[in-house]
Design an enzyme around this catalytic site. Structure first.
Site, PDB file in Angstrom:
ATOM      1  N   CYS A  57      -8.661  16.040 -16.837  1.00 27.25           N
ATOM      2  CA  CYS A  57      -7.416  15.859 -17.593  1.00 27.25           C
ATOM      3  C   CYS A  57      -7.255  16.977 -18.622  1.00 27.25           C
ATOM      4  O   CYS A  57      -7.063  18.128 -18.244  1.00 27.25           O
ATOM      5  CB  CYS A  57      -7.368  14.472 -18.220  1.00 27.25           C
TER       6      CYS A  57
ATOM      7  N   HIS B  38      -8.659  10.682 -13.882  1.00 24.64           N
ATOM      8  CA  HIS B  38      -9.699   9.871 -14.512  1.00 24.64           C
ATOM      9  C   HIS B  38     -10.223   8.871 -13.476  1.00 24.64           C
ATOM     10  O   HIS B  38      -9.507   8.470 -12.556  1.00 24.64           O
ATOM     11  CB  HIS B  38      -9.138   9.082 -15.692  1.00 24.64           C
TER      12      HIS B  38
END
Length: 502
Positions: free
Chosen positions: A341, A425
């Protein structure tokens, strides 16, 4: 059964999240239809529900403990800090803007009480019981007028309150008494009693104090939970690797192959979803540690740059502390790096950010051929795909949109040499993919490490949740807790002076 309970705490990190999860798992094992609820959460560890709503990971974990699907109803307000004084406000799973603490507590919070009460009532209409988690302490008297997560929601729902205290910190009796005494009379009427958490030693030595606490407050203690290692799963406040607690090499399960695999996670500012590395720590022979100095990368076989709520601030922190040159050397030497991310964005060539940091154009580390532009809309998805020949699931939470200009495809990102990047994630929780990734990392690192063929992250998570349920079943007065959930706080509880104005 039809009712609920609020689990409050004398302090942050007293154990509210794990106690709430434990009660949910215990009730679910009794065949009770139960849901967790936290009106307002402040956390950088979040999760995406199937309907595309962002909620705290603690509530997602509690939903798993309750064996139900998490929804935005379970955490209607999520605050994601961006600095010491401001947070992004996420309402019903969607971001609605940035707000200072003064602005939020000065008016916005109080206006949300109707929303959170409505969410709670929807849950109550669908489940036999709702177990609510408070935030911080209910005795934060400077914030009581606008409180929607502790006594505010308890009073609105007429829910009994059990206060959890961390005895390992010391001063638990004073904390129980003081917390109760600082509440207004109407709030004290809902405080049914206490739950001692993290006790070490002989419970009989504690009993005289519990008897004195009852004589002083007129309230029961509903259990003494022993100190148990490795139960801090998906917490809001604590920074720790949860499953199997693989932090020190002496505690790591023996490797399947000949060597350990060492993972260093850069502890960047505003780190978010550091729970991504829990799946690595769950592997026998994998050592995971958080680092804040570049020299700590020297013996690492894999360096992880995790997600962050402040991508540009984290990039500046890495440069200021000397990580940039260390990471460039690693990449040149073909030693593995994984960016997730915000960490993925940092590894790119260029960042355009007029949203999060408002820094404008910023050069990234240039280790991946990626250009990132931040947009006001937040990506909230639950993608599925394949990588390294295996099926993968994950979830995305980001404002930055990455344009991948080259390299080998890797999930939604790319790989160049031993440098990997993705927005996904949770991807490492996919067991077969994690094993394939670790085999590739070990090969690049020159380690004779072999991932275990039978490690199931999902099974380990279920074991942890069952341990939480066991703690409640074995060490709490479950009959008394059931009565509270069904009938509410006992009547005639004494008022303890001084009390605070309502």
């Amino acid at each position: 059964m039809s009712g609920g309970l609020l689990v409050a705490g004398t302090t942050s990190d007293a154990g509210k999240s794990v106690v709430t999860a434990g009660i949910c798992r215990w009730l679910a094992r009794q065949g009770v239809s139960v849901a967790p609820f936290k009106a307002q959460n402040m956390s950088l560890n979040s999760f995406v529900t199937r309907e595309g709503a962002e909620i705290g990971r603690a509530q997602a974990m509690q939903a798993q403990a309750a064996r139900v699907e998490p929804t935005a109803l379970m955490n209607p307000v999520l605050l994601k800090p961006g600095s010491d004084r401001s947070s992004q406000v996420v309402l019903m799973g969607k971001p609605v803007g940035e707000m200072s603490a003064r602005g939020y507590h000065g008016g916005r919070q109080e206006s949300l009480l109707g929303t959170v009460v409505d969410c709670l009532e929807q849950l109550r209409s669908s489940y036999d019981a709702v177990i609510c988690e408070g935030a911080g302490s209910p005795a934060e008297i400077n914030l009581r007028r606008t409180d929607i997560v502790n006594m505010g929601i308890a009073r609105a729902a007429r829910f009994p309150v059990v206060v959890v205290g961390d005895i390992d910190r010391g001063g638990v009796f004073a904390s129980f008494f003081g917390t109760t005494a600082l509440l207004a009379k109407e709030d004290q009427e809902l405080v049914a009693g206490y739950l001692v958490n993290k006790f070490r030693g002989d419970v009989s030595l504690l009993e005289p104090g519990l008897d004195m606490l009852k004589s002083l407050t007129g309230r029961e203690t509903y259990g003494v939970l022993p100190y148990a290692h490795g139960l801090g799963i998906d917490e809001e406040d604590g920074l720790r690797v949860s499953l199997r607690g693989a932090v020190r090499e002496s505690e790591v399960a023996p490797p399947v192959g000949e060597e350990l695999l060492r993972v260093a996670v850069c502890a960047v500012p505003l780190m978010s979803n550091f729970t991504d590395v829990d799946a690595l720590a769950a592997e026998p022979g994998v050592v995971v540690r958080f680092v804040d100095r570049p020299e700590e990368l020297v013996d690492a076989d894999l360096v992880v740059i995790p997600g962050t709520r402040g991508t540009v601030a984290a990039l500046e922190w890495l440069r200021r502390r000397g990580f940039e040159s260390a990471l460039r050397r690693r990449a040149a030497e073909g030693r593995p790096i994984l960016g997730i991310c915000g960490g993925f964005q940092i590894l790119g060539e260029h960042i355009e950010d007029e949203i999060e940091s408002r820094a404008g154009a910023v050069d990234g580390l240039g280790l991946l051929p990626v250009r990132v532009r931040f947009r006001r809309e937040k990506t909230l998805t639950r993608p599925v795909g394949r990588a390294l020949g295996e099926n993968v699931e994950g979830y995305e939470i980001h404002h930055g949109v990455a344009e991948v200009l080259g390299g080998a495809p890797f999930l939604d990102g790319c790989r160049v040499g031993a440098v990997w990047g993705t927005h996904w994630h949770g991807s490492l929780e996919s067991d077969a993919f994690r094993r394939a990734f670790l085999r590739a990392v070990a090969a690049d690192a020159g380690r004779r490490f072999v991932p275990a063929a039978d490690t199931s992250f999902g099974a380990l998570r279920e074991e942890q949740l069952d341990r939480l349920g066991d703690l409640i079943e074995e060490h709490a007065d479950t009959s008394a807790l059931l009565r509270l959930i069904e009938t509410g706080a006992p009547t005639g509880l004494p008022f303890i002076a001084p009390g605070a104005p309502s």
